[in-house]
Write a protein that holds these residues in place. Structure first.
Motif, PDB file in Angstrom:
ATOM      1  N   THR A  13      -5.825  -5.245  -1.308  1.00  0.00           N
ATOM      2  CA  THR A  13      -5.519  -5.516   0.102  1.00  0.00           C
ATOM      3  C   THR A  13      -6.740  -5.303   0.995  1.00  0.00           C
ATOM      4  O   THR A  13      -6.931  -6.032   1.969  1.00  0.00           O
ATOM      5  CB  THR A  13      -4.338  -4.654   0.600  1.00  0.00           C
ATOM      6  N   ALA A  14      -7.576  -4.337   0.663  1.00  0.00           N
ATOM      7  CA  ALA A  14      -8.801  -4.113   1.441  1.00  0.00           C
ATOM      8  C   ALA A  14      -9.723  -5.328   1.332  1.00  0.00           C
ATOM      9  O   ALA A  14     -10.310  -5.771   2.331  1.00  0.00           O
ATOM     10  CB  ALA A  14      -9.511  -2.849   0.967  1.00  0.00           C
ATOM     11  N   MET A  15      -9.837  -5.880   0.137  1.00  0.00           N
ATOM     12  CA  MET A  15     -10.667  -7.070  -0.068  1.00  0.00           C
ATOM     13  C   MET A  15     -10.090  -8.269   0.689  1.00  0.00           C
ATOM     14  O   MET A  15     -10.830  -9.028   1.316  1.00  0.00           O
ATOM     15  CB  MET A  15     -10.767  -7.387  -1.566  1.00  0.00           C
ATOM     16  N   MET A  16      -8.776  -8.410   0.652  1.00  0.00           N
ATOM     17  CA  MET A  16      -8.142  -9.546   1.346  1.00  0.00           C
ATOM     18  C   MET A  16      -8.351  -9.432   2.862  1.00  0.00           C
ATOM     19  O   MET A  16      -8.620 -10.433   3.527  1.00  0.00           O
ATOM     20  CB  MET A  16      -6.647  -9.628   1.015  1.00  0.00           C
ATOM     21  N   ARG A  17      -8.248  -8.221   3.403  1.00  0.00           N
ATOM     22  CA  ARG A  17      -8.494  -8.028   4.845  1.00  0.00           C
ATOM     23  C   ARG A  17      -9.933  -8.405   5.206  1.00  0.00           C
ATOM     24  O   ARG A  17     -10.166  -9.014   6.251  1.00  0.00           O
ATOM     25  CB  ARG A  17      -8.228  -6.579   5.248  1.00  0.00           C
ATOM     26  N   MET A  18     -10.874  -8.037   4.352  1.00  0.00           N
ATOM     27  CA  MET A  18     -12.268  -8.376   4.610  1.00  0.00           C
ATOM     28  C   MET A  18     -12.453  -9.902   4.611  1.00  0.00           C
ATOM     29  O   MET A  18     -13.125 -10.457   5.485  1.00  0.00           O
ATOM     30  CB  MET A  18     -13.172  -7.746   3.544  1.00  0.00           C
ATOM     31  N   GLU A  19     -11.836 -10.569   3.675  1.00  0.00           N
ATOM     32  CA  GLU A  19     -11.927 -12.027   3.623  1.00  0.00           C
ATOM     33  C   GLU A  19     -11.224 -12.672   4.808  1.00  0.00           C
ATOM     34  O   GLU A  19     -11.695 -13.678   5.342  1.00  0.00           O
ATOM     35  CB  GLU A  19     -11.387 -12.544   2.289  1.00  0.00           C
ATOM     36  N   HIS A  20     -10.110 -12.101   5.243  1.00  0.00           N
ATOM     37  CA  HIS A  20      -9.445 -12.609   6.448  1.00  0.00           C
ATOM     38  C   HIS A  20     -10.402 -12.556   7.637  1.00  0.00           C
ATOM     39  O   HIS A  20     -10.468 -13.496   8.434  1.00  0.00           O
ATOM     40  CB  HIS A  20      -8.190 -11.787   6.780  1.00  0.00           C
TER      41      HIS A  20
ATOM     42  N   GLU B 266       0.824  -1.218   0.000  1.00  0.00           N
ATOM     43  CA  GLU B 266       0.000   0.000   0.000  1.00  0.00           C
ATOM     44  C   GLU B 266       0.854   1.262   0.000  1.00  0.00           C
ATOM     45  O   GLU B 266       0.545   2.233  -0.697  1.00  0.00           O
ATOM     46  CB  GLU B 266      -0.942  -0.008   1.210  1.00  0.00           C
ATOM     47  N   GLU B 267       1.928   1.228   0.775  1.00  0.00           N
ATOM     48  CA  GLU B 267       2.818   2.394   0.830  1.00  0.00           C
ATOM     49  C   GLU B 267       3.461   2.634  -0.535  1.00  0.00           C
ATOM     50  O   GLU B 267       3.574   3.776  -0.985  1.00  0.00           O
ATOM     51  CB  GLU B 267       3.890   2.187   1.898  1.00  0.00           C
ATOM     52  N   LYS B 268       3.867   1.565  -1.186  1.00  0.00           N
ATOM     53  CA  LYS B 268       4.562   1.677  -2.468  1.00  0.00           C
ATOM     54  C   LYS B 268       3.612   2.094  -3.593  1.00  0.00           C
ATOM     55  O   LYS B 268       3.980   2.883  -4.463  1.00  0.00           O
ATOM     56  CB  LYS B 268       5.221   0.338  -2.804  1.00  0.00           C
ATOM     57  N   THR B 269       2.379   1.557  -3.581  1.00  0.00           N
ATOM     58  CA  THR B 269       1.459   1.785  -4.704  1.00  0.00           C
ATOM     59  C   THR B 269       0.440   2.892  -4.447  1.00  0.00           C
ATOM     60  O   THR B 269      -0.157   3.402  -5.396  1.00  0.00           O
ATOM     61  CB  THR B 269       0.667   0.506  -5.021  1.00  0.00           C
ATOM     62  N   GLY B 270       0.192   3.202  -3.170  1.00  0.00           N
ATOM     63  CA  GLY B 270      -0.858   4.152  -2.833  1.00  0.00           C
ATOM     64  C   GLY B 270      -2.250   3.544  -2.888  1.00  0.00           C
ATOM     65  O   GLY B 270      -3.248   4.225  -2.641  1.00  0.00           O
TER      66      GLY B 270
ATOM     67  N   ASP C  80       5.331  -8.488  -5.779  1.00  0.00           N
ATOM     68  CA  ASP C  80       6.700  -8.740  -6.226  1.00  0.00           C
ATOM     69  C   ASP C  80       7.135  -7.682  -7.247  1.00  0.00           C
ATOM     70  O   ASP C  80       8.251  -7.168  -7.169  1.00  0.00           O
ATOM     71  CB  ASP C  80       6.826 -10.144  -6.838  1.00  0.00           C
ATOM     72  N   ALA C  81       6.241  -7.348  -8.170  1.00  0.00           N
ATOM     73  CA  ALA C  81       6.582  -6.371  -9.216  1.00  0.00           C
ATOM     74  C   ALA C  81       6.773  -4.969  -8.640  1.00  0.00           C
ATOM     75  O   ALA C  81       7.751  -4.287  -8.962  1.00  0.00           O
ATOM     76  CB  ALA C  81       5.488  -6.359 -10.289  1.00  0.00           C
ATOM     77  N   HIS C  82       5.867  -4.543  -7.784  1.00  0.00           N
ATOM     78  CA  HIS C  82       5.929  -3.177  -7.251  1.00  0.00           C
ATOM     79  C   HIS C  82       7.017  -2.998  -6.192  1.00  0.00           C
ATOM     80  O   HIS C  82       7.602  -1.924  -6.094  1.00  0.00           O
ATOM     81  CB  HIS C  82       4.575  -2.759  -6.663  1.00  0.00           C
ATOM     82  N   LEU C  83       7.263  -4.032  -5.406  1.00  0.00           N
ATOM     83  CA  LEU C  83       8.231  -3.891  -4.311  1.00  0.00           C
ATOM     84  C   LEU C  83       9.666  -4.105  -4.769  1.00  0.00           C
ATOM     85  O   LEU C  83      10.594  -3.643  -4.109  1.00  0.00           O
ATOM     86  CB  LEU C  83       7.863  -4.818  -3.150  1.00  0.00           C
ATOM     87  N   GLY C  84       9.838  -4.810  -5.874  1.00  0.00           N
ATOM     88  CA  GLY C  84      11.154  -4.951  -6.491  1.00  0.00           C
ATOM     89  C   GLY C  84      12.276  -5.262  -5.513  1.00  0.00           C
ATOM     90  O   GLY C  84      12.304  -6.322  -4.894  1.00  0.00           O
TER      91      GLY C  84
END
Length: 144
Positions: free
Chosen positions: A71-78, A61-65, A127-131
């Protein structure tokens, strides 16, 4: 070099194995061992969520904004899975095999769909964004 995708996918498989072990004990109505297996599975699954939510999602989130995206959807599913874990514990306590398997089927379907979205989309994006930061992110997840 290890990637976020390989690291977290491997952890998915380990959680899947613990889930199968739990279901096997409930099927045998071995309730004491089922309780032990639920504890192991729950701890492993919650640890996986912590690695994602406290490290990888934040770095992504920090890297992509993107804070309201995948990530919001994944947190909801968690959160949905956490609630189902509570129901499984109640079913084991009550020795309610039939209800347990109804809930476990819901959890299994949710986990499969969730894992597929992470493995086929989110992890590759991370992986792509965090490089160059991937190794540090993985080390931070391992430290949890």
């Amino acid at each position: 070099m290890e990637t976020i995708s390989t690291f977290l996918t491997k952890d998915h498989r380990a959680c899947d194995e613990e889930f199968a072990n739990l279901e096997n004990e409930v099927a045998k109505e071995n309730w004491n061992e089922a309780e032990n297996k639920l504890t192991k599975f729950s701890n492993d699954l919650l640890h996986h969520f912590d690695m994602e939510e406290k490290v990888m999602f934040l770095a992504f989130e920090e890297k992509t904004g993107m804070t309201q995206g995948p990530t919001a959807m994944m947190r909801m599913e968690h959160e949905q899975m956490r609630q189902l874990l509570t129901h499984l514990a109640q079913d084991i306590e009550k020795k309610d095999k039939n209800h347990f398997f109804g809930v476990s089927e819901s959890l299994m379907m949710l986990m499969q769909q969730h894992n597929m979205k992470e493995e086929q989309m989110l992890y590759a994006m991370a992986d792509a964004h965090l490089g160059a930061e991937v190794e540090t992110v993985i080390d931070s997840m391992k430290a949890i």
